[in-house]
Write a protein that holds these residues in place. Structure first.
Motif, short mmCIF file in Angstrom:
data_model
loop_
_atom_site.label_atom_id
_atom_site.label_comp_id
_atom_site.label_asym_id
_atom_site.label_seq_id
_atom_site.Cartn_x
_atom_site.Cartn_y
_atom_site.Cartn_z
N THR A 80 -5.00 10.08 -9.38
CA THR A 80 -6.00 9.08 -8.99
C THR A 80 -6.54 8.32 -10.20
O THR A 80 -7.01 7.19 -10.05
N LEU B 92 -4.87 10.29 -3.39
CA LEU B 92 -6.09 10.61 -2.66
C LEU B 92 -5.85 11.75 -1.68
O LEU B 92 -6.71 12.62 -1.48
N ASP C 213 -3.80 5.66 -10.71
CA ASP C 213 -3.78 4.66 -9.65
C ASP C 213 -4.82 5.03 -8.61
O ASP C 213 -4.54 5.80 -7.69
N ARG D 254 0.82 -1.21 0.00
CA ARG D 254 0.00 0.00 0.00
C ARG D 254 0.86 1.27 0.00
O ARG D 254 0.37 2.34 -0.34
N THR E 200 -7.92 3.20 2.59
CA THR E 200 -6.99 2.57 1.66
C THR E 200 -5.69 2.20 2.34
O THR E 200 -5.13 1.12 2.12
N ASN E 201 -5.16 3.10 3.16
CA ASN E 201 -3.92 2.82 3.89
C ASN E 201 -3.97 3.48 5.26
O ASN E 201 -3.53 4.63 5.43
N SER F 55 -5.92 3.67 -6.06
CA SER F 55 -5.63 3.32 -4.68
C SER F 55 -4.37 4.00 -4.16
O SER F 55 -3.90 3.68 -3.06
N ASN F 56 -3.81 4.92 -4.91
CA ASN F 56 -2.58 5.60 -4.49
C ASN F 56 -2.90 6.57 -3.35
O ASN F 56 -3.62 7.55 -3.53
N THR F 57 -2.37 6.29 -2.17
CA THR F 57 -2.67 7.09 -0.99
C THR F 57 -2.28 8.54 -1.18
O THR F 57 -3.02 9.46 -0.79
N GLN G 90 -11.83 7.92 2.41
CA GLN G 90 -11.46 6.86 1.46
C GLN G 90 -9.96 6.60 1.51
O GLN G 90 -9.52 5.43 1.48
N ALA G 91 -9.18 7.65 1.58
CA ALA G 91 -7.72 7.50 1.62
C ALA G 91 -7.28 6.77 2.90
O ALA G 91 -6.43 5.89 2.86
N LYS H 92 3.13 3.28 -1.87
CA LYS H 92 3.45 3.30 -3.30
C LYS H 92 4.85 3.83 -3.60
O LYS H 92 5.32 3.74 -4.73
#
Length: 606
Positions: free
Chosen positions: A414, A424, A417, A227, A450-451, A419-421, A446-447, A229
């Motif tokens: 975004t 986000l 990617d 997670r 994600t992580n 899901s890129n913290t 959401q961020a 990146k």
């Protein structure tokens, strides 16, 4: 399954009629070597290319340890079997091929293997249907009982064409061997990042429980670590193919990874101890180690695994973690280019100065010019663009254009990617300053989902929540970020100090503002002035206020606008203005402030 391999010592051109043809095999070779699941560094690609090319050229009898050592590994003619380099590399190549076909190559038409006991490769159709498809048109034609003169001539011509083609292909690939690695680098779609391999955690206890704990912890780490990146984590199949006691030097040679995470799990009654170590693969140095002791009676297995994996990942992989600190203090010898920009970004976030802003902006713009699909660089650039307006650092556009530019970069990150913290985080922050508060906080949630282990995100999201009026929850997130990352950005402490002031916790406000110590960041000084005035430290408050006015003479005359774009709620705004006046700063009349904010259309959500 159909197999095609020339007999050793045969000078006949490859291949047999029923197996894969040479042009199919060469395409499969390139498919394997160019895959991210096949080692992109080291000797595996050159080894595989050599043995395949020799086999296709009908020189299977030459594929011996001696010829491989000289032609692939550059050993001199005095090479003997006492040197194990070929055996070791052949074992690694076999594991790499197995890993590739388990992951990326599951549906490839052709399988390439190096059977144990030799170095001559085999080529097989992955399923009979592939072979049937190849011969479909032949089987559809009527087969005469006895071939005529024209049929025999056609077969001779076809055989001759295959011979010429195979010779040309083998010469081409042999000539290409020295530049194979450079070609792979040129085709790389993304920049290099520091790479980490996770070895299976060792079972140091007795009984099946310890084995279950060690396997589960390794699996949890393989979920949490990717997670982040900014680093590259080799996949599960790589981890499973390794022994728990793999040496750091072997990881360096086979995968080119700079870091190796190893550890062990020991159980004794109801006690569980996890040991984790991060090693530098260049010399085997232990860069970090930690023990985690858990009571098995106090929590379930999954909760324990999750907690330990989270602590390990946060310690080593977060933006201000061990790996980033090592890279910043002693950059690797490889040309990491774009990754250096990420290190500069976090250094800038700790300092927040106009000078550092200018350097990191130039670096990131160069990075995305080279790697336009690098989502993390787009995200960081969005935040840097936003700082041109909110901090007045090196502004190149008007306010509206700056926000649009920052939003565009965040949305690009975004899109590349989702899901890129960092992407986000950039979108959340830019939406916040675009006065889209509900949407900003939604993206922040959401961020965080994600992580939840990224302290850079925790600090930023905590700041957005606090300024949006949720001071208590924002303070809690900032406390968590500081606990997980005590040496992180000073802005954590600065925002936490402001939150404590707004929560009437003057003791914590004083402690936190003293730890922030961001002398080059203007807003640090105005927050310090308010807190010192509240504590009765009037000399310190006046000094900080004078520094702030010198750095940002435009702020107080436009304070209504400045606080509105930061989504400060009306009651909080009034309290801050009272604090500024208490610190001896001149603030415009509140009635004029209210009317000016109402009349500023550009502050309305877009």
């Amino acid at each position: 399954m159909l197999t095609s391999m020339p007999p050793e010592g045969s000078a006949a051109p490859f291949p047999s009629e029923s197996g894969p043809q040479a042009h199919d095999i060469t395409r499969q070779l390139e498919r394997v070597i160019s895959s991210p699941e096949f080692p992109g560094v080291g000797r595996a690609a050159a080894f595989l290319r050599y043995v395949v090319s020799e086999t296709l050229a009908g020189r299977g009898n030459r594929i011996k340890a001696y010829s491989i050592a000289i032609e692939v590994f550059g050993r001199d003619t005095g090479f003997t079997q006492d040197d194990p380099v070929v055996r070791i590399e052949a074992g690694r190549l076999r594991r790499s091929l197995e890993r590739y076909y388990l992951v990326a190559g599951q549906h490839d038409p052709i399988r390439i293997d190096i059977p144990k006991g030799g170095y001559v490769p085999t080529f097989t159709w992955s399923c009979p249907a592939s072979a049937d498809t190849r011969n479909e048109d032949v089987e559809a034609l009527p087969s005469p009982a006895r071939p005529g003169r024209w049929e025999r001539a056609r077969q001779v011509l076809l055989l001759g064409a295959i011979v010429v083609t195979m010779l040309a292909l083998s010469l081409y690939w042999l000539a290409a061997l020295p530049t194979a690695s450079s070609l792979q680098r040129a085709a790389s779609p993304s920049p290099d990042r520091p790479a980490l391999v996770v070895a299976p955690f060792a079972n140091l206890g007795e009984g099946p429980e310890a084995q279950l704990y060690s396997a589960g912890l390794t699996e949890e780490l393989m979920t949490v670590l990717p997670r982040f990146k900014e680093i590259k984590v080799f996949g599960r199949e790589t981890s499973r193919s390794l022994p728990a006691d793999v040496r750091a030097s072997e990881i360096r040679a086979e995968f080119g990874a700079r870091y190796l995470l190893t550890g062990g799990v020991r159980t004794s009654g109801q006690r569980l101890r996890v040991t984790a170590r991060l090693l530098d693969t260049s010399d085997g140095e232990i860069l970090w180690s930690e023990n985690y002791d858990k009571d098995l009676a106090s929590g379930d297995l999954f909760a324990i695994q999750t907690d330990v994996a989270r602590k390990v990942a946060t310690a080593i992989a977060q933006p201000y973690g061990v790996m980033a600190q090592v890279d910043a203090a002693s950059p690797p010898p490889d040309d990491l280019g774009a990754y250096e920009c990420t290190l500069r970004f976090y250094a800038y976030r700790s300092e927040l100065s106009a000078e550092a802003h200018s350097r990191v902006r130039s670096c990131l713009e160069s990075a995305i010019a080279r790697f336009p699909n690098y989502a993390t660089a787009w995200a960081m650039l969005s935040i840097v663009y936003l700082d041109e307006d909110r901090y007045r650092f090196n502004s190149t556009r008007n306010k509206e254009a700056t926000i649009e530019h920052a939003l565009g970069a965040a949305r690009r990150a975004t899109q590349l990617d989702p899901s890129n913290t960092r992407g986000l985080q950039a979108l959340m922050t830019t939406l916040f300053f675009d006065r889209q508060l509900p949407e900003s906080l939604r993206v922040g949630e959401q961020a965080l989902a994600t992580n939840p282990n990224d302290t850079e995100l925790m600090g930023e999201f905590g700041t957005r929540l606090a300024m949006g009026g949720q001071w208590r929850r924002g303070a809690a997130l900032l406390d968590e970020a500081i606990a997980l990352n005590p040496g992180g950005g000073g802005f954590y402490h600065g925002t936490r100090a402001l939150a404590a002031y707004m929560l009437h916790d003057n003791h914590t406000a004083l402690l936190q503002i003293r730890q922030a110590n961001m002398q080059k960041f203007p807003l640090f000084h105005v927050v310090a002035a308010i807190i010192y005035a509240e504590a009765g430290m009037m000399e310190d408050a006046r000094r900080e206020g004078e520094v702030f006015v010198a750095m940002r003479p435009d702020f107080l005359p436009n304070i209504a606008t400045e606080l509105a774009i930061r989504n400060i709620q009306p009651d909080d705004r009034d309290r801050l203005i009272r604090g500024l006046r208490k610190a001896g700063l001149t603030v415009p009349d509140p009635d004029k402030l209210a009317s000016s904010v109402t009349g500023i259309s550009e502050l309305q959500p877009r």
